[in-house]
Design a protein around this motif. Structure first.
Motif, PDB file in Angstrom:
ATOM      1  N   LYS A  50       0.813  -1.254  -0.041  1.00 45.84           N
ATOM      2  CA  LYS A  50       0.017   0.133  -0.001  1.00 45.84           C
ATOM      3  C   LYS A  50       0.960   1.166  -0.101  1.00 45.84           C
ATOM      4  N   PRO A  51       0.284   2.618  -0.152  1.00 50.81           N
ATOM      5  CA  PRO A  51       1.060   3.597  -0.150  1.00 50.81           C
ATOM      6  C   PRO A  51       1.914   3.850   1.255  1.00 50.81           C
ATOM      7  N   GLY A  52       3.071   4.214   1.390  1.00 48.46           N
ATOM      8  CA  GLY A  52       3.650   4.279   2.538  1.00 48.46           C
ATOM      9  C   GLY A  52       4.560   2.895   2.949  1.00 48.46           C
ATOM     10  N   ASP A  53       4.090   1.831   2.141  1.00 49.77           N
ATOM     11  CA  ASP A  53       5.067   0.609   2.712  1.00 49.77           C
ATOM     12  C   ASP A  53       6.303   0.519   1.988  1.00 49.77           C
ATOM     13  N   THR A  54       7.234   0.210   2.725  1.00 49.26           N
ATOM     14  CA  THR A  54       8.607  -0.137   2.449  1.00 49.26           C
ATOM     15  C   THR A  54       8.981  -1.448   2.954  1.00 49.26           C
ATOM     16  N   LEU A  55       9.596  -2.448   2.186  1.00 54.77           N
ATOM     17  CA  LEU A  55      10.156  -3.646   2.608  1.00 54.77           C
ATOM     18  C   LEU A  55      11.613  -3.567   2.104  1.00 54.77           C
ATOM     19  N   VAL A  56      12.619  -4.147   3.190  1.00 59.59           N
ATOM     20  CA  VAL A  56      13.673  -4.463   2.695  1.00 59.59           C
ATOM     21  C   VAL A  56      13.928  -5.953   2.597  1.00 59.59           C
ATOM     22  N   LEU A  57      14.343  -6.573   1.659  1.00 60.86           N
ATOM     23  CA  LEU A  57      14.277  -8.108   1.480  1.00 60.86           C
ATOM     24  C   LEU A  57      15.770  -8.660   1.335  1.00 60.86           C
ATOM     25  N   LEU A  58      16.310  -9.644   2.010  1.00 61.15           N
ATOM     26  CA  LEU A  58      17.487 -10.122   2.055  1.00 61.15           C
ATOM     27  C   LEU A  58      17.634 -11.481   1.717  1.00 61.15           C
TER      28      LEU A  58
END
Length: 237
Positions: A50-58
């Motif tokens: 959604k707007p405002g979402d940020t994920l960092v994936l490793l």
């Protein structure tokens, strides 16, 4: 022999063509509850943000950031150049690399300020420290410009380490046992005292497992280091 076998197994796993699903190592926004830190995703997963979402994936491909709104594949098609070599170097328990110091930017360690090994005890940091091999623990400082004495107390013992000018890495004192759950106070010349709690963990078999263990045990300094090292432009010594 055990350390050599573990390092060889790790290198082989990272060098193979099959990757484990990525682990969420940062999550901000309204969908953070759906994708909590520590969650391992399937390679085939689709992320609905959604707007405002940020994920960092490793994962072994490197670190990847995705931001909403939108629908995204959990994995990208490409592999960041050098990601597997970077990961295999920083995870080795017996690495003796050293690196000169520099400035910290953006809250995460930069190439010049970060430890060259995930398992080194950063003399400037307090918090929980995950240890994969208690017999080979080493200490590390950013700058070796001056000689420094280090005093370590804990687990009912005390010991000292001398870091001559030019040295940034030294062995943990043999007189101080590295014990699961033990707390240690570290006093280094010219630095504020640091307090750490040691948590022993099995040697991870891959970078995704490493991230999961660091998150589960609360080893945040090491998690920051792992993220920074496997991000674009990262390089392990």
């Amino acid at each position: 022999m055990a350390r050599g076998f573990a390092a060889a197994a790790l290198t082989a796993a990272l060098a193979g063509t099959a990757f484990a699903g990525p682990v969420v190592v940062r999550a901000v926004g309204p969908s953070a509850r759906a994708y909590p830190v520590g969650k391992q995703l399937a390679d085939s997963a689709q992320l609905v943000l959604k707007p405002g979402d940020t994920l960092v994936l490793l994962d072994a491909r490197g670190t990847r950031t995705v931001s909403g709104p939108g629908t995204f594949a959990a994995v990208s098609n490409g592999t960041r150049a050098g990601a597997t070599q970077v990961a295999s170097q920083i995870l080795k328990t017996n690495s003796a690399s050293e690196r000169r110091g520099g400035a910290v930017r953006g809250g995460l360690p930069t190439m010049d300020t970060r430890s060259p090994n995930l398992w080194f005890v950063d003399l400037s940091k307090s918090g929980t420290m995950c240890v994969a091999d208690p017999a080979t623990v080493r200490v590390w400082r950013v700058s070796g410009a001056k000689a420094a004495d280090v005093k370590i107390t804990g687990a009912g013992a005390s010991g000292a380490v001398n870091l001559p000018a030019g040295a940034t890495v030294a062995d943990w004192p043999k007189s101080v046992p590295v014990t699961n759950g033990a707390e240690y106070t570290i006093v280094t010349d010219g630095m504020a005292p640091a307090k750490i709690k040691v948590v022993t963990v099995p040697m991870p078999s891959n970078i995704e497992d490493t991230a999961s263990q660091l998150i589960a045990k609360g080893c945040n300094t090491q998690l920051d280091l792992l993220i920074a090292t496997t991000s674009a432009g990262g390089n392990a010594g």
